[in-house]
Structures are given as structure tokens and as C-alpha cells.
Design a protein around this motif. Structure first.
Motif, PDB file in Angstrom:
ATOM      1  N   VAL A  14       8.284 -11.955  -3.782  1.00 10.86           N
ATOM      2  CA  VAL A  14       7.154 -10.850  -4.672  1.00 10.86           C
ATOM      3  C   VAL A  14       6.181 -11.662  -5.689  1.00 10.86           C
ATOM      4  O   VAL A  14       5.232 -11.229  -5.616  1.00 10.86           O
ATOM      5  CB  VAL A  14       8.391  -9.914  -5.519  1.00 10.86           C
ATOM      6  N   ARG A  15       6.734 -12.800  -6.195  1.00 13.09           N
ATOM      7  CA  ARG A  15       5.869 -13.496  -6.877  1.00 13.09           C
ATOM      8  C   ARG A  15       4.564 -13.993  -6.089  1.00 13.09           C
ATOM      9  O   ARG A  15       3.353 -13.921  -6.723  1.00 13.09           O
ATOM     10  CB  ARG A  15       6.401 -14.472  -7.794  1.00 13.09           C
ATOM     11  N   GLY A  16       4.805 -14.498  -5.128  1.00  8.46           N
ATOM     12  CA  GLY A  16       3.943 -14.705  -4.117  1.00  8.46           C
ATOM     13  C   GLY A  16       2.793 -13.798  -3.741  1.00  8.46           C
ATOM     14  O   GLY A  16       1.674 -14.000  -3.716  1.00  8.46           O
ATOM     15  N   CYS A  17       3.413 -12.685  -3.333  1.00  7.94           N
ATOM     16  CA  CYS A  17       2.468 -11.514  -3.085  1.00  7.94           C
ATOM     17  C   CYS A  17       1.559 -11.198  -4.148  1.00  7.94           C
ATOM     18  O   CYS A  17       0.398 -10.716  -4.092  1.00  7.94           O
ATOM     19  CB  CYS A  17       3.151 -10.110  -2.949  1.00  7.94           C
ATOM     20  N   ILE A  18       2.177 -11.242  -5.632  1.00  9.20           N
ATOM     21  CA  ILE A  18       1.258 -11.077  -6.662  1.00  9.20           C
ATOM     22  C   ILE A  18       0.484 -12.281  -7.089  1.00  9.20           C
ATOM     23  O   ILE A  18      -0.975 -11.900  -7.353  1.00  9.20           O
ATOM     24  CB  ILE A  18       2.315 -11.002  -7.977  1.00  9.20           C
ATOM     25  N   ALA A  19       0.414 -13.432  -6.568  1.00  9.55           N
ATOM     26  CA  ALA A  19      -0.282 -14.655  -6.787  1.00  9.55           C
ATOM     27  C   ALA A  19      -1.299 -14.340  -5.909  1.00  9.55           C
ATOM     28  O   ALA A  19      -2.457 -14.875  -6.216  1.00  9.55           O
ATOM     29  CB  ALA A  19       0.727 -15.669  -6.897  1.00  9.55           C
ATOM     30  N   ASP A  20      -1.051 -13.819  -4.688  1.00  7.89           N
ATOM     31  CA  ASP A  20      -1.909 -13.549  -3.620  1.00  7.89           C
ATOM     32  C   ASP A  20      -2.912 -12.279  -3.986  1.00  7.89           C
ATOM     33  O   ASP A  20      -3.741 -12.060  -3.118  1.00  7.89           O
ATOM     34  CB  ASP A  20      -1.273 -13.586  -2.249  1.00  7.89           C
ATOM     35  N   GLY A  21      -2.756 -11.658  -4.787  1.00 16.04           N
ATOM     36  CA  GLY A  21      -3.379 -10.450  -5.246  1.00 16.04           C
ATOM     37  C   GLY A  21      -3.146  -9.158  -5.493  1.00 16.04           C
ATOM     38  O   GLY A  21      -3.823  -8.168  -5.800  1.00 16.04           O
ATOM     39  N   ALA A  22      -1.919  -9.212  -5.091  1.00 18.53           N
ATOM     40  CA  ALA A  22      -1.109  -7.742  -5.250  1.00 18.53           C
ATOM     41  C   ALA A  22      -1.111  -7.340  -6.536  1.00 18.53           C
ATOM     42  O   ALA A  22      -0.687  -8.139  -7.445  1.00 18.53           O
ATOM     43  CB  ALA A  22       0.129  -7.689  -4.540  1.00 18.53           C
ATOM     44  N   CYS A  23      -1.876  -6.136  -7.201  1.00 16.73           N
ATOM     45  CA  CYS A  23      -1.849  -5.691  -8.196  1.00 16.73           C
ATOM     46  C   CYS A  23      -1.168  -4.553  -8.691  1.00 16.73           C
ATOM     47  O   CYS A  23      -0.957  -4.206  -9.787  1.00 16.73           O
ATOM     48  CB  CYS A  23      -3.333  -5.369  -8.726  1.00 16.73           C
ATOM     49  N   THR A  24      -0.512  -3.821  -7.896  1.00 11.55           N
ATOM     50  CA  THR A  24       0.210  -2.513  -7.961  1.00 11.55           C
ATOM     51  C   THR A  24       1.638  -2.901  -7.099  1.00 11.55           C
ATOM     52  O   THR A  24       1.600  -3.507  -6.072  1.00 11.55           O
ATOM     53  CB  THR A  24      -0.630  -1.503  -7.461  1.00 11.55           C
ATOM     54  N   VAL A  25       2.549  -1.739  -7.269  1.00 13.89           N
ATOM     55  CA  VAL A  25       3.788  -1.978  -6.685  1.00 13.89           C
ATOM     56  C   VAL A  25       3.441  -1.467  -5.303  1.00 13.89           C
ATOM     57  O   VAL A  25       4.065  -2.091  -4.272  1.00 13.89           O
ATOM     58  CB  VAL A  25       4.765  -0.811  -7.380  1.00 13.89           C
ATOM     59  N   LYS A  26       2.621  -0.660  -5.011  1.00 13.07           N
ATOM     60  CA  LYS A  26       2.388  -0.023  -3.553  1.00 13.07           C
ATOM     61  C   LYS A  26       1.617  -1.337  -2.933  1.00 13.07           C
ATOM     62  O   LYS A  26       2.117  -1.722  -1.619  1.00 13.07           O
ATOM     63  CB  LYS A  26       1.004   1.084  -3.488  1.00 13.07           C
ATOM     64  N   GLU A  27       0.877  -2.231  -3.231  1.00 13.03           N
ATOM     65  CA  GLU A  27       0.557  -3.373  -2.676  1.00 13.03           C
ATOM     66  C   GLU A  27       1.427  -4.457  -2.449  1.00 13.03           C
ATOM     67  O   GLU A  27       1.467  -4.935  -1.261  1.00 13.03           O
ATOM     68  CB  GLU A  27      -0.814  -4.070  -3.408  1.00 13.03           C
ATOM     69  N   VAL A  28       2.533  -4.617  -3.256  1.00 10.56           N
ATOM     70  CA  VAL A  28       3.625  -5.550  -3.095  1.00 10.56           C
ATOM     71  C   VAL A  28       4.507  -5.048  -1.998  1.00 10.56           C
ATOM     72  O   VAL A  28       4.849  -5.586  -1.044  1.00 10.56           O
ATOM     73  CB  VAL A  28       4.379  -5.647  -4.416  1.00 10.56           C
ATOM     74  N   VAL A  29       4.633  -3.690  -2.052  1.00  9.32           N
ATOM     75  CA  VAL A  29       5.479  -2.927  -0.852  1.00  9.32           C
ATOM     76  C   VAL A  29       4.788  -3.013   0.333  1.00  9.32           C
ATOM     77  O   VAL A  29       5.484  -3.585   1.183  1.00  9.32           O
ATOM     78  CB  VAL A  29       5.965  -1.362  -1.315  1.00  9.32           C
ATOM     79  N   LYS A  30       3.634  -2.994   0.504  1.00  6.01           N
ATOM     80  CA  LYS A  30       2.746  -3.131   1.493  1.00  6.01           C
ATOM     81  C   LYS A  30       2.901  -4.587   2.163  1.00  6.01           C
ATOM     82  O   LYS A  30       3.127  -4.864   3.344  1.00  6.01           O
ATOM     83  CB  LYS A  30       1.199  -2.798   1.532  1.00  6.01           C
ATOM     84  N   ARG A  31       2.761  -5.547   1.376  1.00  5.59           N
ATOM     85  CA  ARG A  31       2.986  -6.959   1.915  1.00  5.59           C
ATOM     86  C   ARG A  31       4.323  -7.440   2.188  1.00  5.59           C
ATOM     87  O   ARG A  31       4.344  -8.366   3.003  1.00  5.59           O
ATOM     88  CB  ARG A  31       2.152  -7.883   0.718  1.00  5.59           C
ATOM     89  N   SER A  32       5.422  -6.895   1.448  1.00  9.32           N
ATOM     90  CA  SER A  32       6.576  -7.601   1.380  1.00  9.32           C
ATOM     91  C   SER A  32       7.572  -6.777   2.082  1.00  9.32           C
ATOM     92  O   SER A  32       8.766  -7.059   2.403  1.00  9.32           O
ATOM     93  CB  SER A  32       7.081  -7.987   0.041  1.00  9.32           C
ATOM     94  N   GLU A  33       7.462  -5.349   2.161  1.00  9.56           N
ATOM     95  CA  GLU A  33       8.320  -4.238   2.427  1.00  9.56           C
ATOM     96  C   GLU A  33       9.458  -4.002   1.505  1.00  9.56           C
ATOM     97  O   GLU A  33      10.375  -3.362   1.713  1.00  9.56           O
ATOM     98  CB  GLU A  33       9.014  -4.347   3.726  1.00  9.56           C
ATOM     99  N   ALA A  34       9.370  -4.980   0.410  1.00  3.66           N
ATOM    100  CA  ALA A  34      10.363  -4.544  -0.891  1.00  3.66           C
ATOM    101  C   ALA A  34      10.024  -3.131  -1.067  1.00  3.66           C
ATOM    102  O   ALA A  34       9.084  -2.752  -1.314  1.00  3.66           O
ATOM    103  CB  ALA A  34      10.235  -5.319  -1.925  1.00  3.66           C
ATOM    104  N   GLY A  35      11.145  -2.529  -1.503  1.00  3.37           N
ATOM    105  CA  GLY A  35      10.986  -1.024  -1.992  1.00  3.37           C
ATOM    106  C   GLY A  35      10.823   0.147  -0.959  1.00  3.37           C
ATOM    107  O   GLY A  35      10.770   1.220  -1.245  1.00  3.37           O
ATOM    108  N   THR A  36      10.959  -0.323   0.326  1.00  3.53           N
ATOM    109  CA  THR A  36      10.950   0.636   1.485  1.00  3.53           C
ATOM    110  C   THR A  36      12.344   1.223   1.877  1.00  3.53           C
ATOM    111  O   THR A  36      12.582   1.971   2.974  1.00  3.53           O
ATOM    112  CB  THR A  36      10.216  -0.050   2.544  1.00  3.53           C
ATOM    113  N   GLY A  37      13.342   0.493   1.405  1.00  2.94           N
ATOM    114  CA  GLY A  37      14.962   0.980   1.703  1.00  2.94           C
ATOM    115  C   GLY A  37      15.347   1.922   0.529  1.00  2.94           C
ATOM    116  O   GLY A  37      14.507   3.029   0.593  1.00  2.94           O
ATOM    117  N   CYS A  38      16.344   1.860  -0.124  1.00  2.00           N
ATOM    118  CA  CYS A  38      16.697   2.714  -1.244  1.00  2.00           C
ATOM    119  C   CYS A  38      15.778   2.919  -2.449  1.00  2.00           C
ATOM    120  O   CYS A  38      15.665   3.843  -3.138  1.00  2.00           O
ATOM    121  CB  CYS A  38      18.057   2.115  -1.659  1.00  2.00           C
TER     122      CYS A  38
END
Length: 64
Positions: A14-38
């Protein structure tokens, strides 16, 4: 440490996604799939985004 148990996404990923430019939860979810389960990890994602934003703000204030 895992942020998202459902998708086995670590805090480092997740920190990697943020370092690569993800600025919102939606962007982190899109890049990592975190948050797509429960969805119970979304709060942790928000906290990591907030911590990153706070660090950036502090760095900018020190430069001023």
C-alpha cells in the motif's frame, strides 16, 4: 503486516502504491485490490494516505 487479509496486501504494498502516486483510497484499491473483499481494511488505507499527506505537508513547511 497485512493491511488487507482478503487479498493478502501488505502495508509495504500500500505504501508503494502511495509512493507511486495513488492519492485516494480508490486509486490504492485499483492498484492493489486491497479493499475489494470485506472492506474492513479501508480505514487502514485512509490512515496510510493521511500519514503520507502529513509527511508531505511537514516537508513543504520545512522548506518554506
Amino acid at each position: 503486516m497485512y493491511v488487507c487479509i482478503c487479498r493478502a496486501v501488505t502495508e509495504a504494498e500500500v505504501r508503494g502504491c502511495i509512493a507511486d502516486g495513488a492519492c485516494t483510497v480508490k486509486e490504492v484499491v485499483k492498484r492493489s485490490e486491497a479493499g475489494t473483499g470485506c472492506g474492513s481494511c479501508v480505514g487502514k488505507i485512509v490512515a496510510l494516505l493521511s500519514a503520507h499527506t502529513d509527511k508531505l505537508g511537514s516537508a513543504l513547511l520545512r522548506k518554506a
